[in-house]
Write a protein that holds these residues in place. Structure first.
Motif, mmCIF file in Angstrom:
data_model
loop_
_atom_site.group_PDB
_atom_site.id
_atom_site.type_symbol
_atom_site.label_atom_id
_atom_site.label_comp_id
_atom_site.label_asym_id
_atom_site.label_seq_id
_atom_site.Cartn_x
_atom_site.Cartn_y
_atom_site.Cartn_z
ATOM 1 N N ALA A 120 37.694 -82.171 25.725
ATOM 2 C CA ALA A 120 36.585 -82.938 26.375
ATOM 3 C C ALA A 120 36.677 -82.662 27.810
ATOM 4 O O ALA A 120 35.788 -82.893 28.601
ATOM 5 N N HIS A 123 34.803 -79.628 28.407
ATOM 6 C CA HIS A 123 33.504 -79.370 27.698
ATOM 7 C C HIS A 123 32.544 -78.723 28.672
ATOM 8 O O HIS A 123 32.434 -79.030 30.000
ATOM 9 N N GLU A 148 31.725 -80.824 20.235
ATOM 10 C CA GLU A 148 30.434 -81.305 19.778
ATOM 11 C C GLU A 148 30.400 -81.677 18.094
ATOM 12 O O GLU A 148 29.695 -82.502 17.686
ATOM 13 N N ARG A 151 34.523 -86.227 16.005
ATOM 14 C CA ARG A 151 34.306 -87.541 16.456
ATOM 15 C C ARG A 151 35.224 -87.829 17.479
ATOM 16 O O ARG A 151 36.529 -87.557 17.445
ATOM 17 N N ALA A 167 30.729 -84.546 28.394
ATOM 18 C CA ALA A 167 31.410 -85.145 27.405
ATOM 19 C C ALA A 167 31.627 -86.624 27.358
ATOM 20 O O ALA A 167 32.266 -87.260 26.353
ATOM 21 N N LEU A 170 29.993 -88.429 24.782
ATOM 22 C CA LEU A 170 30.498 -88.166 23.316
ATOM 23 C C LEU A 170 31.588 -88.980 22.885
ATOM 24 O O LEU A 170 31.857 -89.129 21.558
ATOM 25 N N ASN A 171 32.193 -89.665 23.935
ATOM 26 C CA ASN A 171 33.447 -90.666 23.317
ATOM 27 C C ASN A 171 32.829 -91.879 22.828
ATOM 28 O O ASN A 171 31.965 -92.703 23.405
ATOM 29 N N THR A 172 33.522 -92.200 21.724
ATOM 30 C CA THR A 172 32.943 -93.577 20.869
ATOM 31 C C THR A 172 33.286 -94.934 21.574
ATOM 32 O O THR A 172 33.083 -96.051 21.491
#
Length: 283
Positions: A120, A123, A148, A151, A167, A170-172
């Motif tokens: 990440a 990215h 991408e 998870r 990115a 995109l991190n939960t």
């Protein structure tokens, strides 16, 4: 009180122990050569090589015939030992670290990140660049596809803060600088490496043996961290852990579990030292 005949061999043994890693780093530095794996513990963390080499017995032990130690931060000269006043002044740090270490130790380890934090960080490398001057093993487009299609659940702020802008969303998880106790967990490679940071921040109040133990753990974790990273480090003799494959994921998790097991007793020892030093202020 340790006589010089006892503590000086201990100090020499400590310096020799860490020199196996310190001396190659200093040689590279003098030649202006960088190493993306082995320089990390000296460039990312603030402890200098000379500080790592210096041995301390920890609070509660005095040294005979130790004029060099007498002039160091935290020490008194008569006797040569870490002073009560210095320990008292470190109460905010001790409390902060005790809170963080306790929270981390009390949380179940998670092993599903697969080292994607390093991916990440690069990215959309064509737009944002890379952190190290080494080629990407799968190329920019292949690297983006891995990021991408997975998870991402990075719990460590000091890794997450280096994610590229594309990115971050995109991190939960969204760990912050001031909420580390709410996120850090013992399976995280960076939480394991940071045991070294916590240990040297407690110097000279704790024994340098514990600092060196944490340093060696961080050194070994860093190798896995970069073997699982998206960079092609074959020229350095580092075989990649191909976390984009099922086999690579399994290998990563197995190594990650091993480091979590190695880190647990070191975290416990650091906690014990924090508690000992906090109690000493009340005695």
């Amino acid at each position: 009180m340790l006589p010089a005949a006892e503590w000086r061999p201990l100090a020499d043994a400590h310096a020799a122990r860490v020199d196996a890693f310190v001396e190659p780093h200093l040689a590279r530095r003098s030649e202006q050569v960088t190493h993306p794996v082995h320089d990390f513990l000296f460039t990312y963390y603030s402890q200098r090589p000379a500080q790592l080499r210096r041995w301390h017995p920890g609070f509660g032990v005095a040294l005979e015939d130790a004029p060099d130690h007498a002039g160091l931060k935290g020490y008194g000269a008569d006797p040569v030992t870490v002073t009560d006043a210095y320990v008292l002044a470190q109460r905010p740090l001790l409390t902060q670290l005790h809170t963080l270490l306790s929270a981390t130790a009390g949380r179940a380890p998670q092993f599903g990140c697969f080292g994607l934090h390093e991916w990440a960080m690069v990215h959309r490398a064509a737009e944002y660049g890379t952190r190290h001057d080494w080629p990407l093993r799968l190329g920019p487009e292949g690297t983006d596809a891995v990021v991408e299609s997975h998870r991402i659940g990075c719990s460590h702020f000091d890794a997450f803060r280096f994610f590229t802008p594309s990115a971050r969303g995109l991190n939960t998880l969204q760990p912050g600088r001031d909420d580390r106790p709410a996120f850090e967990q013992p399976g995280c490679l960076h939480a394991g490496m940071d045991l070294y940071k916590h240990a040297f921040r407690l110097s000279p109040m704790i024994s340098s043996d514990l600092v060196a133990d944490c340093f060696e753990l961080a050194r070994d974790i860093r190798v896995l961290d970069m073997r699982a990273a998206p960079y092609d480090l074959a020229d350095l003799g580092l075989e990649p852990v191909r976390i984009e494959t099922a086999e690579g994921k399994a290998a990563y998790v197995e190594a990650q579990r091993g480091f979590a097991e190695r880190g647990a007793p070191l975290r416990a020892r650091l906690l014990e030292e924090c508690e000992r030093l906090l109690l000493a202020q009340n005695s």
